[in-house]
Motif scaffolding. Structure first.
Motif, mmCIF file in Angstrom:
data_model
loop_
_atom_site.group_PDB
_atom_site.id
_atom_site.type_symbol
_atom_site.label_atom_id
_atom_site.label_comp_id
_atom_site.label_asym_id
_atom_site.label_seq_id
_atom_site.Cartn_x
_atom_site.Cartn_y
_atom_site.Cartn_z
ATOM 1 N N ILE A 114 0.837 -1.196 0.000
ATOM 2 C CA ILE A 114 0.000 0.000 0.000
ATOM 3 C C ILE A 114 0.873 1.247 0.000
ATOM 4 C CG2 ILE A 114 -1.868 1.195 1.178
ATOM 5 C CD1 ILE A 114 -2.475 -1.455 2.608
ATOM 6 N N THR A 115 0.658 2.132 -0.978
ATOM 7 C CA THR A 115 1.412 3.386 -1.060
ATOM 8 C C THR A 115 0.458 4.555 -1.235
ATOM 9 O OG1 THR A 115 1.665 3.322 -3.466
ATOM 10 C CG2 THR A 115 3.340 2.181 -2.156
ATOM 11 N N ARG A 116 0.964 5.733 -0.944
ATOM 12 C CA ARG A 116 0.157 6.941 -1.114
ATOM 13 C C ARG A 116 -0.112 7.244 -2.578
ATOM 14 N NH1 ARG A 116 -2.584 8.785 3.313
ATOM 15 N NH2 ARG A 116 -1.245 8.811 5.158
ATOM 16 N N PHE A 117 0.824 6.846 -3.428
ATOM 17 C CA PHE A 117 0.723 7.180 -4.847
ATOM 18 C C PHE A 117 0.658 5.893 -5.672
ATOM 19 C CE2 PHE A 117 3.349 10.519 -2.783
ATOM 20 C CZ PHE A 117 2.415 11.546 -2.849
ATOM 21 N N PRO A 118 -0.528 5.301 -5.797
ATOM 22 C CA PRO A 118 -0.651 4.036 -6.522
ATOM 23 C C PRO A 118 -0.365 4.210 -8.009
ATOM 24 C CG PRO A 118 -2.806 4.937 -6.029
ATOM 25 C CD PRO A 118 -1.816 5.788 -5.297
ATOM 26 N N VAL A 119 0.103 3.155 -8.618
ATOM 27 C CA VAL A 119 0.366 3.160 -10.065
ATOM 28 C C VAL A 119 -0.915 2.799 -10.801
ATOM 29 C CG1 VAL A 119 1.691 2.139 -11.940
ATOM 30 C CG2 VAL A 119 2.779 2.551 -9.710
ATOM 31 N N VAL A 120 -1.425 3.766 -11.543
ATOM 32 C CA VAL A 120 -2.623 3.547 -12.348
ATOM 33 C C VAL A 120 -2.228 3.283 -13.799
ATOM 34 C CG1 VAL A 120 -4.830 4.535 -13.089
ATOM 35 C CG2 VAL A 120 -3.926 5.061 -10.804
ATOM 36 N N ILE A 121 -1.242 4.053 -14.270
ATOM 37 C CA ILE A 121 -0.741 3.896 -15.643
ATOM 38 C C ILE A 121 0.758 3.631 -15.542
ATOM 39 C CG2 ILE A 121 -0.463 4.986 -17.893
ATOM 40 C CD1 ILE A 121 -2.907 6.673 -17.282
ATOM 41 N N ILE A 217 3.891 17.725 -6.330
ATOM 42 C CA ILE A 217 2.678 18.355 -6.870
ATOM 43 C C ILE A 217 1.460 17.512 -6.520
ATOM 44 C CG2 ILE A 217 1.507 19.063 -8.989
ATOM 45 C CD1 ILE A 217 4.290 19.512 -10.225
ATOM 46 N N TRP A 218 1.598 16.185 -6.692
ATOM 47 C CA TRP A 218 0.510 15.270 -6.360
ATOM 48 C C TRP A 218 0.187 15.358 -4.866
ATOM 49 C CZ3 TRP A 218 0.518 9.499 -8.374
ATOM 50 C CH2 TRP A 218 -0.722 8.921 -8.115
ATOM 51 N N GLY A 219 1.224 15.376 -4.042
ATOM 52 C CA GLY A 219 1.015 15.460 -2.600
ATOM 53 C C GLY A 219 0.327 16.747 -2.192
ATOM 54 N N ILE A 220 0.720 17.865 -2.805
ATOM 55 C CA ILE A 220 0.104 19.150 -2.488
ATOM 56 C C ILE A 220 -1.356 19.172 -2.935
ATOM 57 C CG2 ILE A 220 0.124 21.606 -3.082
ATOM 58 C CD1 ILE A 220 3.177 21.461 -3.078
ATOM 59 N N ALA A 221 -1.626 18.596 -4.112
ATOM 60 C CA ALA A 221 -3.008 18.524 -4.598
ATOM 61 C C ALA A 221 -3.870 17.687 -3.659
ATOM 62 C CB ALA A 221 -3.041 17.939 -6.007
ATOM 63 N N MET A 222 -3.344 16.546 -3.228
ATOM 64 C CA MET A 222 -4.085 15.702 -2.290
ATOM 65 C C MET A 222 -4.308 16.428 -0.964
ATOM 66 S SD MET A 222 -2.321 11.962 -2.930
ATOM 67 C CE MET A 222 -3.268 11.186 -1.611
ATOM 68 N N SER A 223 -3.319 17.193 -0.531
ATOM 69 C CA SER A 223 -3.450 17.948 0.719
ATOM 70 C C SER A 223 -4.568 18.976 0.615
ATOM 71 C CB SER A 223 -2.126 18.641 1.055
ATOM 72 O OG SER A 223 -1.082 17.713 1.205
ATOM 73 N N ALA A 224 -4.632 19.679 -0.518
ATOM 74 C CA ALA A 224 -5.665 20.698 -0.708
ATOM 75 C C ALA A 224 -7.051 20.069 -0.771
ATOM 76 C CB ALA A 224 -5.376 21.495 -1.983
ATOM 77 N N ILE A 225 -7.178 18.979 -1.530
ATOM 78 C CA ILE A 225 -8.483 18.315 -1.668
ATOM 79 C C ILE A 225 -8.955 17.785 -0.325
ATOM 80 C CG2 ILE A 225 -9.673 16.350 -2.719
ATOM 81 C CD1 ILE A 225 -7.725 16.689 -5.132
ATOM 82 N N THR A 226 -8.049 17.136 0.400
ATOM 83 C CA THR A 226 -8.406 16.579 1.716
ATOM 84 C C THR A 226 -8.790 17.672 2.696
ATOM 85 O OG1 THR A 226 -6.873 14.733 1.381
ATOM 86 C CG2 THR A 226 -7.587 15.170 3.630
ATOM 87 N N ALA A 227 -8.000 18.742 2.747
ATOM 88 C CA ALA A 227 -8.268 19.826 3.691
ATOM 89 C C ALA A 227 -9.628 20.461 3.430
ATOM 90 C CB ALA A 227 -7.167 20.876 3.604
ATOM 91 N N ILE A 228 -9.924 20.741 2.172
ATOM 92 C CA ILE A 228 -11.205 21.365 1.840
ATOM 93 C C ILE A 228 -12.363 20.432 2.161
ATOM 94 C CG2 ILE A 228 -12.623 22.197 -0.068
ATOM 95 C CD1 ILE A 228 -10.007 23.248 -1.345
ATOM 96 N N ALA A 229 -12.238 19.163 1.750
ATOM 97 C CA ALA A 229 -13.324 18.211 1.969
ATOM 98 C C ALA A 229 -13.614 18.020 3.452
ATOM 99 C CB ALA A 229 -12.972 16.869 1.316
ATOM 100 N N GLU A 230 -12.587 17.707 4.233
ATOM 101 C CA GLU A 230 -12.805 17.403 5.651
ATOM 102 C C GLU A 230 -13.300 18.613 6.423
ATOM 103 O OE1 GLU A 230 -9.933 15.236 7.886
ATOM 104 O OE2 GLU A 230 -9.278 14.056 6.174
ATOM 105 N N GLU A 231 -12.685 19.767 6.209
ATOM 106 C CA GLU A 231 -13.053 20.921 7.020
ATOM 107 C C GLU A 231 -14.401 21.503 6.621
ATOM 108 O OE1 GLU A 231 -11.441 21.111 9.631
ATOM 109 O OE2 GLU A 231 -9.845 19.793 8.918
ATOM 110 N N VAL A 232 -14.724 21.481 5.338
ATOM 111 C CA VAL A 232 -16.042 21.951 4.914
ATOM 112 C C VAL A 232 -17.138 21.058 5.478
ATOM 113 C CG1 VAL A 232 -17.602 22.162 2.927
ATOM 114 C CG2 VAL A 232 -15.326 23.182 2.828
ATOM 115 N N LEU A 233 -16.927 19.733 5.419
ATOM 116 C CA LEU A 233 -17.975 18.808 5.858
ATOM 117 C C LEU A 233 -18.031 18.679 7.377
ATOM 118 C CD1 LEU A 233 -19.933 17.224 3.994
ATOM 119 C CD2 LEU A 233 -17.908 18.034 2.786
ATOM 120 N N VAL A 234 -16.882 18.456 8.030
ATOM 121 C CA VAL A 234 -16.890 18.166 9.460
ATOM 122 C C VAL A 234 -16.988 19.441 10.294
ATOM 123 C CG1 VAL A 234 -15.671 17.012 11.344
ATOM 124 C CG2 VAL A 234 -15.563 16.064 9.050
#
Length: 312
Positions: A114-121, A217-234
């Motif tokens: 299990i990794t944070r950045f799975p191989v899709v392609i 870049i991927w990590g920063i994007a995931m950080s932004a998406i997670t932060a917005i989702a969790e804080e807006v909802l919770v």
């Protein structure tokens, strides 16, 4: 150049209004503050949660009062709001908790890497990064719906303290929240360390894998998406709705912490380290009603950890 000064004075049974201080000349007839004008730093600060707007037809500026949550009486309106809250939170939590439980099961059974950045392609790391970011976007799919539902009951983005972040009001306090959370996690880690030393499988350490440095870049994007989702909802949605339904701040805080830990169970016992952060950002929103602060704290915390893990 003579500068016209304004200050605010409380008006009984009314909103706050900005007027000329005593012994200061009134503004010229028809005078309007220029676009982007704000009171200078030496003037009294606006109360938390209020914002500036130009009063129609006059040369004064008034403070816009945030729409306070209204406790609904018993009846169909309250019952509808209860079911709305349940449906929204299930829509957000069900995929997150299911995914967390699956990751925990994989860790316990020793299946897969299990990794944070799975191989899709395979063989195309840049394309894989872009696809991975797009694949992660559904995490925040419920956030716009929650904001729309809040706006329909009077809690717009400005009332929630959500918008373009400001350094002094949002980013700097967000850094403080992140730092306090990190400091509070250290004692928890010290308490857990003897137990984990004898059974390391009780903590699921998900690695970033061997990835290129530009995956930051991927990590920063995931950080932004997670932060917005969790804080807006919770925070933004759930705390506002529970307030409207008459919950006490303490009860709402306890529920929010329980829900936050539910989708972090894939860490194993490591989920306990998420509790201090959840406590600080939730109390911040309950006190200041500025959603930008928890989002900034969450984003900065995750982005720093991702960056260190990828580049180290």
């Amino acid at each position: 150049m003579h500068v016209i000064g304004l200050k605010f004075d409380p008006m009984p049974q009314s909103d706050w209004l900005w007027r000329s201080p005593p012994n200061w000349p009134d503004p010229p007839v028809g005078w309007r503050p220029p676009a982007g004008w704000r009171p200078p730093p030496e003037w009294p600060a606006a109360p938390d949660g209020w914002s500036f707007r130009q009063a129609a037809g006059i040369a004064d500026w008034e403070l816009e009062r945030p729409t306070a949550p209204v406790v609904l009486a018993d009846g169909p309106a309250r019952q509808n709001l209860v079911w709305e809250t349940r449906f929204v939170m299930v829509a957000f939590l069900l995929p997150a908790v299911s995914s967390a439980a699956l990751l925990l099961a994989q860790h316990v059974s020793g299946v897969g890497n299990i990794t944070r950045f799975p191989v899709v392609i395979a063989g195309h790391p840049v394309t894989n990064m872009v696809v991975g970011i797009l694949r992660y976007l559904p995490v925040a799919a419920v956030a716009p719906l929650a904001l729309l539902l809040l706006a329909r009951t009077g809690q717009s983005s400005s009332v929630l303290g959500l918008g373009i972040p400001r350094f002094k009001q949002d980013i700097w306090p967000g850094l403080g929240l992140a730092a306090m959370s990190f400091g509070a996690e250290i004692p928890v880690a010290i308490v857990l360390s003897p137990l984990l030393a004898h059974n390391s499988t009780m903590v699921n350490k998900i690695s970033v894998g061997d990835v290129p440095s530009y995956y930051v870049i991927w990590g920063i994007a995931m950080s932004a998406i997670t932060a917005i989702a969790e804080e807006v909802l919770v925070n933004g949605y759930l705390m506002t709705r529970l307030n409207q339904l008459g919950w006490t701040p303490r009860s709402a805080l306890i529920l929010s912490l329980g829900l936050r830990t539910s989708y972090h169970v894939y860490y194993g016992l490591g989920f306990l380290l998420t509790i201090p952060f959840g406590y600080f950002v939730t109390r911040s929103f309950q006190k200041h009603r500025r959603l930008n602060r928890p989002i900034a704290a969450h984003f900065l915390s995750d982005a720093v950890l991702f960056t260190i893990a990828i580049l180290a």
